[in-house]
Design a protein around this motif. Structure first.
Motif, mmCIF file in Angstrom:
data_model
loop_
_atom_site.group_PDB
_atom_site.id
_atom_site.type_symbol
_atom_site.label_atom_id
_atom_site.label_comp_id
_atom_site.label_asym_id
_atom_site.label_seq_id
_atom_site.Cartn_x
_atom_site.Cartn_y
_atom_site.Cartn_z
ATOM 1 N N GLY A 230 16.085 -12.068 -20.475
ATOM 2 C CA GLY A 230 15.923 -12.497 -21.854
ATOM 3 C C GLY A 230 14.644 -11.968 -22.489
ATOM 4 N N ARG A 236 11.187 -10.492 -29.619
ATOM 5 C CA ARG A 236 12.489 -10.335 -30.278
ATOM 6 C C ARG A 236 12.333 -9.940 -31.745
ATOM 7 N NH1 ARG A 236 14.307 -14.990 -29.164
ATOM 8 N NH2 ARG A 236 14.217 -15.980 -31.224
ATOM 9 N N SER A 276 18.559 -13.735 -28.172
ATOM 10 C CA SER A 276 18.080 -13.800 -26.796
ATOM 11 C C SER A 276 17.167 -15.004 -26.575
ATOM 12 C CB SER A 276 17.328 -12.514 -26.436
ATOM 13 O OG SER A 276 16.871 -12.550 -25.105
ATOM 14 N N THR A 282 20.444 -11.782 -22.954
ATOM 15 C CA THR A 282 20.290 -11.148 -24.259
ATOM 16 C C THR A 282 21.648 -10.679 -24.770
ATOM 17 O OG1 THR A 282 18.060 -10.396 -23.688
ATOM 18 C CG2 THR A 282 19.144 -9.280 -25.526
#
Length: 292
Positions: A230, A236, A276, A282
């Motif tokens: 992740g 992100r 994610s 993810t």
């Protein structure tokens, strides 16, 4: 005057960043174009001798079958063979040759078919220099990319095999730049494989789930999800920025997802998202128009 200087400085900084991004993207595009030409050339050179071998396996199979039948006829009509011929037959183990030759030819046939499939995938994947939109099978592009990445998915001395789960929907042909879209698949799937490196060392089964669907009359969706480590929220929010990478030095350029974003959003007028959570995997979602 001071404010004007600050504004001008900021404009120059923004211009410098844009120039840097453009230069990097042009460099990457040039590299991919050169790679595409190289791959296409190698695939062509491999294809010719493989086709020659594949075409002659059937003839060889017939010749060996005829020779073995001829030997059987000799044995039937001349059962009393000289001692030296009998010794030679025992030395070469004729019965084993009869049995194993068929297996060898079958294996060679399967091998050449496999090589031809790989060559076909390489030639399809390397369509990086196509300058026009064309209707293509998205599933074929994904499958070709998976075939090229097959060596990274297999079990090795330190990591378990990655299971690929396909959930393909009934989607139409899509107008797109096939080579550029294949490169997006390559970037996303390569990142998914990297993200699964820790999971592959544990007892948990590492997997990548790929699904496609029709969203509406003019849009399709492609989802690639892994059960890897992740990405945290801070990272992100930056993954599509040029030169941003969470990989160690020397492992990534930070351009893969940035260029993927450009290909999907700017070139194909589509959308790309990342969903994610740490230790929960993810998911990348790509949405593109069916017609440009």
């Amino acid at each position: 005057l001071e404010n004007k200087v600050k504004e001008r400085t900021q404009e120059l900084q923004n211009t410098l960043v844009n120039l840097r991004n453009t230069q990097a993207q042009m460099l990457q595009a040039e590299k991919m174009s050169a790679l595409g030409q190289t791959v296409a050339g190698v695939a062509h050179e491999i294809n010719n001798p493989v086709n020659f071998i594949h075409a002659n396996i059937e003839y060889l199979k017939t010749y060996i079958k005829d020779l073995l039948e001829l030997i059987e006829f000799y044995q039937e009509y001349y059962p009393e063979t000289p001692e030296f011929l009998q010794e030679k037959r025992d030395d070469i183990d004729l019965d084993f040759i009869k049995e194993d030759s068929a297996k060898i030819l079958a294996s060679m046939n399967i091998g050449t078919i496999r090589i031809r499939e790989i060559v076909k995938s390489l030639r399809s994947f390397s369509r990086l220099d196509e300058a026009e939109y064309k209707q293509v099978d998205i599933h074929e592009g994904i499958d070709n990319t998976l075939l090229i990445l097959q060596h990274r998915l297999k079990h090795n001395s330190t990591q378990a095999e990655i299971e690929i789960i396909k959930d393909y929907g009934q989607i139409p042909l899509v107008e797109c730049y096939a080579g550029k879209l294949n490169q997006v698949f390559m970037n996303i799937l390569s990142n998914a494989i990297d993200a699964l490196s820790e999971v592959r060392k544990s007892d948990t089964t590492a997997n990548i789930h790929i699904s496609t669907k029709v969203i509406n009359d003019n849009w399709i969706g492609i989802c690639v999800a892994d059960n890897g480590t992740g990405i945290n929220e801070k990272a992100r929010n930056s993954i599509f920025n040029p030169f941003f990478t969470t990989k160690p030095v020397g492992k990534g350029t930070g351009l893969g997802l940035s260029i993927s974003y450009q290909v999907i959003v700017e070139t194909h007028k589509g959308k790309i998202y990342c969903d994610s959570e740490l230790r929960k995997g993810t998911k990348f979602i790509v949405e593109i128009p069916i017609r440009q």
